[in-house]
Write an enzyme that holds these catalytic residues in place. Sequence first.
Site, PDB file in Angstrom:
ATOM      1  N   GLU A 109      49.420  24.746 -15.363  1.00  0.00           N
ATOM      2  CA  GLU A 109      48.559  25.861 -14.972  1.00  0.00           C
ATOM      3  C   GLU A 109      47.084  25.625 -15.275  1.00  0.00           C
ATOM      4  OE1 GLU A 109      51.095  26.134 -17.138  1.00  0.00           O
ATOM      5  OE2 GLU A 109      52.326  27.916 -16.780  1.00  0.00           O
ATOM      6  N   ASP A 116      22.512  -2.974  -1.978  1.00  0.00           N
ATOM      7  CA  ASP A 116      21.601  -3.816  -1.230  1.00  0.00           C
ATOM      8  C   ASP A 116      20.813  -4.669  -2.219  1.00  0.00           C
ATOM      9  OD1 ASP A 116      19.944  -1.974  -2.385  1.00  0.00           O
ATOM     10  OD2 ASP A 116      19.036  -1.251  -0.534  1.00  0.00           O
ATOM     11  N   ASP A 127      19.312   3.657  -0.333  1.00  0.00           N
ATOM     12  CA  ASP A 127      18.217   4.615  -0.400  1.00  0.00           C
ATOM     13  C   ASP A 127      17.575   4.883   0.949  1.00  0.00           C
ATOM     14  OD1 ASP A 127      16.994   2.211   0.010  1.00  0.00           O
ATOM     15  OD2 ASP A 127      15.726   2.265  -1.778  1.00  0.00           O
ATOM     16  N   ASP A 176      21.327   3.104   5.355  1.00  0.00           N
ATOM     17  CA  ASP A 176      22.484   3.075   4.455  1.00  0.00           C
ATOM     18  C   ASP A 176      23.442   4.247   4.667  1.00  0.00           C
ATOM     19  OD1 ASP A 176      21.625   0.757   3.083  1.00  0.00           O
ATOM     20  OD2 ASP A 176      20.223   1.956   1.913  1.00  0.00           O
ATOM     21  N   ASN A 216      61.144  20.408 -20.550  1.00  0.00           N
ATOM     22  CA  ASN A 216      61.512  21.805 -20.792  1.00  0.00           C
ATOM     23  C   ASN A 216      62.324  22.384 -19.642  1.00  0.00           C
ATOM     24  OD1 ASN A 216      60.260  21.887 -23.273  1.00  0.00           O
ATOM     25  ND2 ASN A 216      58.312  22.625 -22.454  1.00  0.00           N
ATOM     26  N   ASN A 221      53.725  29.403 -22.534  1.00  0.00           N
ATOM     27  CA  ASN A 221      52.784  28.745 -21.633  1.00  0.00           C
ATOM     28  C   ASN A 221      51.343  29.053 -22.004  1.00  0.00           C
ATOM     29  OD1 ASN A 221      54.823  27.551 -20.177  1.00  0.00           O
ATOM     30  ND2 ASN A 221      54.874  29.126 -18.576  1.00  0.00           N
ATOM     31  N   ASP A 261      48.544  26.421 -22.866  1.00  0.00           N
ATOM     32  CA  ASP A 261      47.300  26.386 -22.087  1.00  0.00           C
ATOM     33  C   ASP A 261      46.072  26.369 -22.986  1.00  0.00           C
ATOM     34  OD1 ASP A 261      48.825  26.439 -19.827  1.00  0.00           O
ATOM     35  OD2 ASP A 261      48.572  28.588 -19.449  1.00  0.00           O
TER      36      ASP A 261
END
Length: 928
Positions: free
Chosen positions: A347, A390, A656, A660, A724, A749, A753
């Site tokens: 979760e 480059d 740049d 490119d 589990n 849980n 968490d």
Amino acid sequence: MGSVPESSAAAGPGSTDDPDAPSAVVVPIAGARAGRSAAPDVLADASATAAPTSLQVLRSLDSGPRGLLEEQAGERLARFGENTLPAWRPISWPRRFLRSLRDPFTSVLLCLGLVSAAVASWGTACVTLVLVVVSCLLRSAEEHRADRSTAALRELVATTATVLRRAGPDAAPRARELPVGELVPGDVIRLGPGDLVPADVRLLRASGLTVHQSALTGESVPVAKHPVDTPSWLRSAAGPGPGSGAGEGSFARPELCFQGSSVASGSGTAVVTATGAETRFAAAYDGSARRRETSAFDRSVHGISWTLIRFMLLTPPLVLMANAALRGRGLETLPFAVAVAVGLTPEMLPVIVTTALARGASLLARNHGVIVKRLPALHDLGAIDVLCVDKTGTLTQDRPVVESSLNVSGRSDPEALHWAAVNALWTLQLADLPAPDALDEAVLDAVEEREERDEPLSAYEGIAALPFDPVRRLATAVVRRPGRLGFHTLVTKGAVEAVLDRCTLDEAERIRLGELAARETAGGLRLIAVARAERPARPRAYSTADERGLTFLGFVTLRDALTPSASDALAALDDRGIVVKVLTGDDPGTVARACRDLGLDPGEVMSAERIDALSDGELAEAADRVTVFARCTPEHKARIVSALRTTGRTTGFLGDGVNDLPAMHGADVGICPRNAVDVTRETADVVLAEKDLAAIDHAITAGRHSSGNIATYLRITLSSNLGNVIAMLAAGLMLPFLPMLPAQVLVQNLCFDVAQLAFAFDRPASEVLRWPTVLRPRDFLHFITGFGLLNATADLATFTVLAFALHGSATSGGQEAFHSGWFTENLLTQALVMLLLRTGGRVVGRRVTGGRNAEGRVVGGHGGGPLRVAACGLAVVGLLLPLTPLGGLLGMSALPPLYYLLLATVLALYAYALRAARTRYEQKWNPS
């Protein structure tokens, strides 16, 4: 004092009608498509043999050499719009939030929350939906911060331009500084050294004009530009000129300059042919290019998500069918079945992924000035095993340095360099140039450093100068030497062929010197030829006709200046298992020389011609093997990057310029420096403070840090959850009651968490940062299956302990005690797993060296500070919660002391088994 006047193009008053002009170029502005001038496209695509004259261009634009009227300019600005590049609109908060829901893990969690609500499991539904909202808010906030940082870096391509405008038909033109946004087609502008070209233009006049086009073509050397109205025989004789690596197509045409380029030397006057979205600069970045291919993060996340989805879709029906068949239970077990499915789900994954990536991105921005615009790109950085770069600005600086000075025999001799410096100094001073060009500056710097002559440059008296122009391809300075009254010395330097043609040499000597120059050029060096002549002093001006009968002195060789940090950065990247590929538009010899100087073996250099001859499959094999690709166009770069990805590589591309962009879109992660052109910076996933490989190393380290934590969380959580779930299914079939109530599953849980948030703040072992980290679904499946079964075995052993300690009672008190015992054992085993499997059993990518793969390594480590605290907290909750009033409310009761003694034995055996299994797993992946 002699001088060279600007080469000029014939131009007359503007006119909209010209029966002699080709119909292809006479396009009335009012008829342009979508309110834009169509003339620029036609001009740029015209063939060299049918290229229109400057007069025809001016007439097609309804302009003249004196510029537009202010009234005309105002009308065109209203019609065509401002001269600005199209920019992305900022994404609104609601849209950004909804886009975060497309993350597969978040979508799975949202679906589970809705299913929980549908079966009236409100606690599970609320917790799950809160986690979804938190994850989306975190991701939206971090990406919004990155967008704001990028917006602060936006810079105009140019700020102002010198424009000729007239107040009325009979008024004289007046030069004005105007914002570039107010330029319109037909404007006449002036260009000087250092100016950025503000729009696409056609030259009318020029003097020694050279421009940098690296942002458009990737070439590192300036390109000579001049009007096409120069006689054709002069153009063919001139050739490309020294160091002017002309590109292909319209960029190679000498009369055209394009937005995104800059003036390196000389000056010129030009007419604007295209503005705004109609420029070649803007056309190189169309909307279709913004659709990126799926990245490494997207591919791995989708793979793991579908693995989880299959498990979760299978679990509830299995629980329902098993309970119905063996225990006669019906739909009353549906909440429990949904709770089991939720228990299998990590979760916290969306929250932990977003938190880990956002934290890494924030640290990068604060400590290294690196902006991560797309959070998953940080994971992609950690997964990179091939980095494509480059040459110019990355491996080399955008300037030359003197390598050597050679005499006519090819031996080292400072004389040629000395006279080249005399020429550079007095040409700069007498021709009234604002600054030396890059070659002259390199020559002057070298002479200043060496100080090898007794005769300083200041001892000469300058008489005249004939500056460099692209037609002659040389420059001449006339000086008076100390003690040489009555004589003038002409010093000429320039392109080898141009200088040799003006020297008194027999054919055999000319051929020998040409071969010597060719050998030096093949070694990746650029050459300047130097010659001299003594003439009687005279009062009249010197001209280009005097550049004859010279005595050849020798050559000055130059190479690209290396980036100081490049060598160390390349070594660091190699240590991290990253292969560097160089993709450049430069000459093969030049880039190979730079690589060798930096300690990077260029091996076989593949040029664009060979790339074109290869099929996609052949190119994929070659791309995996070859280190350097030369003379690449934007399409070549994109094709090479795509070929690398088809071999399973995770690729990064550093660029740049507009040239490119295709490769950046094809790579898993696009990287650019903050001073890149606007559209490139908007497209990139990661923006560096400087174009520096060392900065990339910092970014990759941060990416591996975050990815390592995410991978550790997934492995530990999924293996524990699977164990589990298996234990719950088994207990549900063996016991006459539910092995754990839905509320207890929810609280368990929640505890998991909260403890698992520590993974987002952990510091992985240093070994983890040494290799690319990729989330591979198959690796996860192997890991979680093996360790999940081990966890289920520990749970089943706990059932035996509980049965012995509680005498197998199925009464209400026995159920509560069973629930308490399993709840405590689950939290304690989770704490053990967090500590013992923190980095153990992690396959850390694969090492790539010289195009070969090595097996992934598994590294071990000790639990980090945040994880130790979280594991201890989890253990305390597991032991104490059943003893508190809250435990009673949840249906749990106190346990007999015998249980804790037996549980300690089970946990000790489980810890030993974990270590043994981890050792075996490591040996399997790293037998050596």
